[in-house]
Design a protein around this motif. Structure first.
Motif, PDB file in Angstrom:
ATOM      1  N   VAL A  55     -45.191 -67.116 158.493  1.00 32.07           N
ATOM      2  CA  VAL A  55     -45.818 -67.638 159.706  1.00 32.07           C
ATOM      3  C   VAL A  55     -44.767 -68.264 160.613  1.00 32.07           C
ATOM      4  O   VAL A  55     -43.810 -68.876 160.143  1.00 32.07           O
ATOM      5  N   THR A  56     -44.940 -68.067 161.905  1.00 36.61           N
ATOM      6  CA  THR A  56     -44.020 -68.610 162.891  1.00 36.61           C
ATOM      7  C   THR A  56     -44.805 -69.516 163.838  1.00 36.61           C
ATOM      8  O   THR A  56     -45.832 -69.117 164.381  1.00 36.61           O
ATOM      9  N   TYR A  57     -44.314 -70.754 163.998  1.00 38.59           N
ATOM     10  CA  TYR A  57     -44.928 -71.735 164.877  1.00 38.59           C
ATOM     11  C   TYR A  57     -43.907 -72.221 165.877  1.00 38.59           C
ATOM     12  O   TYR A  57     -42.706 -72.188 165.622  1.00 38.59           O
ATOM     13  N   GLU A  58     -44.397 -72.687 167.014  1.00 36.65           N
ATOM     14  CA  GLU A  58     -43.573 -73.400 167.970  1.00 36.65           C
ATOM     15  C   GLU A  58     -44.287 -74.701 168.311  1.00 36.65           C
ATOM     16  O   GLU A  58     -45.516 -74.773 168.186  1.00 36.65           O
ATOM     17  N   ASP A  95     -48.215 -81.406 166.857  1.00 32.68           N
ATOM     18  CA  ASP A  95     -49.054 -80.219 167.005  1.00 32.68           C
ATOM     19  C   ASP A  95     -48.176 -78.991 167.205  1.00 32.68           C
ATOM     20  O   ASP A  95     -47.136 -79.050 167.871  1.00 32.68           O
ATOM     21  N   PHE A  96     -48.613 -77.864 166.633  1.00 34.20           N
ATOM     22  CA  PHE A  96     -47.878 -76.611 166.716  1.00 34.20           C
ATOM     23  C   PHE A  96     -48.794 -75.491 167.178  1.00 34.20           C
ATOM     24  O   PHE A  96     -50.008 -75.546 166.988  1.00 34.20           O
ATOM     25  N   HIS A  97     -48.212 -74.478 167.760  1.00 29.82           N
ATOM     26  CA  HIS A  97     -48.918 -73.288 168.221  1.00 29.82           C
ATOM     27  C   HIS A  97     -48.478 -72.114 167.351  1.00 29.82           C
ATOM     28  O   HIS A  97     -47.273 -71.883 167.189  1.00 29.82           O
ATOM     29  N   LEU A  98     -49.444 -71.395 166.792  1.00 32.22           N
ATOM     30  CA  LEU A  98     -49.132 -70.230 165.960  1.00 32.22           C
ATOM     31  C   LEU A  98     -48.644 -69.092 166.851  1.00 32.22           C
ATOM     32  O   LEU A  98     -49.315 -68.677 167.785  1.00 32.22           O
ATOM     33  N   VAL A  99     -47.450 -68.583 166.554  1.00 32.21           N
ATOM     34  CA  VAL A  99     -46.839 -67.521 167.339  1.00 32.21           C
ATOM     35  C   VAL A  99     -47.024 -66.166 166.672  1.00 32.21           C
ATOM     36  O   VAL A  99     -47.325 -65.178 167.331  1.00 32.21           O
ATOM     37  N   ASP A 100     -46.864 -66.118 165.331  1.00 32.56           N
ATOM     38  CA  ASP A 100     -46.910 -64.834 164.631  1.00 32.56           C
ATOM     39  C   ASP A 100     -47.235 -65.050 163.161  1.00 32.56           C
ATOM     40  O   ASP A 100     -46.913 -66.109 162.597  1.00 32.56           O
ATOM     41  N   VAL A 101     -47.887 -64.062 162.551  1.00 32.29           N
ATOM     42  CA  VAL A 101     -48.153 -64.053 161.114  1.00 32.29           C
ATOM     43  C   VAL A 101     -47.864 -62.653 160.595  1.00 32.29           C
ATOM     44  O   VAL A 101     -48.319 -61.670 161.174  1.00 32.29           O
TER      45      VAL A 101
END
Length: 68
Positions: A61-64, A45-51
């Motif tokens: 898109v940036t995920y952590e 699972d990932f959390h969306l940080v930025d688009v």
């Protein structure tokens, strides 16, 4: 995109080495090519940080990794 040398695939052991994932998404659907994440043994699972929307319509898109 078949034969595209810009595609990077990650093995399951590689996931722990990354703290963020930055992915460039082009608005094109194809039925061939490499998978971005191969050999997954379990759900990740990932959390969306930025688009960011780029001028050509692509998305950066940036995920952590999601916290447990």
């Amino acid at each position: 995109m078949s034969g595209d040398k810009n595609i990077v695939t990650l093995e399951a052991a590689d996931y722990a080495a990354f703290y963020i994932y930055v992915i460039l998404v082009h608005p094109v659907v194809v039925n061939v090519g490499e998978h971005l994440f191969d050999n997954l043994m379990e759900r990740k699972d990932f959390h969306l940080v930025d688009v960011k929307t780029l001028t050509d319509g692509s998305l950066l898109v940036t995920y952590e990794p999601a916290k447990a």
